[in-house]
Design a protein around this motif. Structure first.
Motif, PDB file in Angstrom:
ATOM      1  N   ALA A   1      16.962 -20.189 -28.661  1.00 29.13           N
ATOM      2  CA  ALA A   1      15.838 -19.329 -28.309  1.00 29.13           C
ATOM      3  C   ALA A   1      16.192 -18.423 -27.136  1.00 29.13           C
ATOM      4  O   ALA A   1      15.842 -17.239 -27.123  1.00 29.13           O
ATOM      5  CB  ALA A   1      14.611 -20.172 -27.983  1.00 29.13           C
TER       6      ALA A   1
ATOM      7  N   VAL B   1      10.649 -17.706 -22.505  1.00 34.34           N
ATOM      8  CA  VAL B   1      11.204 -18.792 -23.308  1.00 34.34           C
ATOM      9  C   VAL B   1      10.589 -20.115 -22.883  1.00 34.34           C
ATOM     10  O   VAL B   1      10.558 -20.449 -21.697  1.00 34.34           O
ATOM     11  CB  VAL B   1      12.742 -18.851 -23.161  1.00 34.34           C
ATOM     12  CG1 VAL B   1      13.309 -19.967 -24.030  1.00 34.34           C
ATOM     13  CG2 VAL B   1      13.374 -17.518 -23.517  1.00 34.34           C
TER      14      VAL B   1
ATOM     15  N   ASN C   1      12.048 -24.023 -27.608  1.00 30.91           N
ATOM     16  CA  ASN C   1      12.645 -23.188 -28.665  1.00 30.91           C
ATOM     17  C   ASN C   1      11.708 -22.068 -29.108  1.00 30.91           C
ATOM     18  O   ASN C   1      11.873 -21.502 -30.187  1.00 30.91           O
ATOM     19  CB  ASN C   1      13.031 -24.042 -29.865  1.00 30.91           C
ATOM     20  CG  ASN C   1      11.828 -24.606 -30.602  1.00 30.91           C
ATOM     21  OD1 ASN C   1      10.832 -24.957 -29.973  1.00 30.91           O
ATOM     22  ND2 ASN C   1      11.923 -24.724 -31.918  1.00 30.91           N
TER      23      ASN C   1
ATOM     24  N   THR D   1       9.679 -18.805 -33.149  1.00 34.02           N
ATOM     25  CA  THR D   1      10.119 -20.192 -33.007  1.00 34.02           C
ATOM     26  C   THR D   1      11.466 -20.323 -33.698  1.00 34.02           C
ATOM     27  O   THR D   1      11.592 -20.007 -34.892  1.00 34.02           O
ATOM     28  CB  THR D   1       9.106 -21.154 -33.647  1.00 34.02           C
ATOM     29  OG1 THR D   1       7.826 -20.971 -33.030  1.00 34.02           O
ATOM     30  CG2 THR D   1       9.545 -22.598 -33.454  1.00 34.02           C
ATOM     31  N   TYR D   2      12.469 -20.781 -32.967  1.00 35.09           N
ATOM     32  CA  TYR D   2      13.852 -20.726 -33.437  1.00 35.09           C
ATOM     33  C   TYR D   2      14.423 -22.121 -33.649  1.00 35.09           C
ATOM     34  O   TYR D   2      14.272 -23.011 -32.813  1.00 35.09           O
ATOM     35  CB  TYR D   2      14.723 -19.971 -32.423  1.00 35.09           C
ATOM     36  CG  TYR D   2      14.326 -18.527 -32.290  1.00 35.09           C
ATOM     37  CD1 TYR D   2      14.884 -17.551 -33.106  1.00 35.09           C
ATOM     38  CD2 TYR D   2      13.362 -18.129 -31.364  1.00 35.09           C
ATOM     39  CE1 TYR D   2      14.502 -16.229 -33.005  1.00 35.09           C
ATOM     40  CE2 TYR D   2      12.978 -16.808 -31.249  1.00 35.09           C
ATOM     41  CZ  TYR D   2      13.550 -15.861 -32.072  1.00 35.09           C
ATOM     42  OH  TYR D   2      13.162 -14.544 -31.960  1.00 35.09           O
TER      43      TYR D   2
END
Length: 279
Positions: A83, A103, A106, A131-132
């Motif tokens: 992220a 941030v 994530n 959202t990573y």
């Protein structure tokens, strides 16, 4: 995402976008294009023009997603590190002066103010939450959402999931998208579907294959794109097709690499569509 909504790309903006053979123009030039709604089969040529614009709508969305998924998939060992890399990548794509990225584990919350991006087409404002995670193959996976997002003069709510693979200048995006907004005439519109986009960042090229359904008011139609590819400074490549379908009617637009695309429809009509590209 239907970038026709309130004027990001209108029914003739694909041709406008290709003026002087440049696939990606500034939003100032784009704002000069007409803002008509789809004709939906009223004329073969007009329908073909609408479907060219629909293909280009999707290239614009792919460019936006590319900016939000430009993280180095090898960054760190956690989704939080991914992220952070995504936030850094968005800063690089948009420029730190127009984007603020926060941030939290994530999740990245992007606040965008008149961001244009390195492709020279986007003008986006609003808040996007990403959202990573990583896929089992190690690719970047993003769930993206924006409420009241303004893209050029379009306003709507957007949700998309994207898996980005590839490194260097060549990126592939597998996208599922869902957009709800308003047309330039303030009519409710939606667009939902899935596609694959291949972006060549060095040559500024976008290739598309996919299908989506669009609704404006009570009218709905399907778009299918196969082997579509267009690069900065060129007309769409030979072999690409865009098919419009509504009920029993359809129109197929075929590109041959020239400034003229061919169309034919289920009524037995056919003709050509002049593209403002090439020389």
């Amino acid at each position: 995402m239907s970038f026709r909504s309130r004027g990001l790309l209108s029914s003739a903006d694909f041709s406008c976008l290709l003026v002087a053979g440049v696939v990606l123009m500034s939003s100032t030039i784009l704002a000069g294009c007409k803002q008509d709604e789809p004709v939906l089969g009223g004329s073969g040529e007009q329908t073909a023009d609408d479907q060219s614009a629909s293909a280009n709508d999707t290239t614009v969305e792919a460019i936006l997603i590319q900016a939000l998924t430009s993280a180095d998939a090898s960054a760190g060992t956690t989704d939080g590190a991914l992220a952070s890399a995504a936030a850094d990548g968005a800063d690089g794509e948009f420029g730190q002066a127009c984007v603020t990225s926060v941030v939290d584990k994530n999740i990245v919350t992007y606040t965008l103010i008149e961001c244009t991006g390195s492709w020279g087409l986007l003008r986006v404002s609003g808040t996007v939450v990403g959202t990573y995670t990583r896929t089992p193959q190690g690719d970047v996976q993003a769930a993206l959402s924006g409420t009241g997002l303004t893209v050029n003069e379009g306003v709507g709510d957007w949700k998309a999931t994207a898996v980005r693979s590839g490194t260097g200048d060549l990126r592939t995006l597998a996208v599922n998208t869902d957009w709800k907004g308003y047309t330039a005439q303030n009519r409710a519109t939606s667009r939902k579907g899935a596609y694959t986009a291949v972006l060549d960042l060095g040559q500024r090229c976008v290739g598309l294959d996919g299908d989506w359904n669009t609704k404006i008011g009570l009218i709905a139609w399907d778009t299918a794109v196969q082997d579509f590819r267009v690069c900065k400074g060129s007309c769409p490549d030979d072999g690409g097709t865009v098919t419009w379908t509504s009920g029993m009617k359809n129109t197929v637009l075929t590109y041959d690499g020239s400034e003229v695309a061919l169309w034919s429809n289920s009524d037995g009509e056919s003709g050509t569509l002049k593209l403002a590209c090439g020389n």
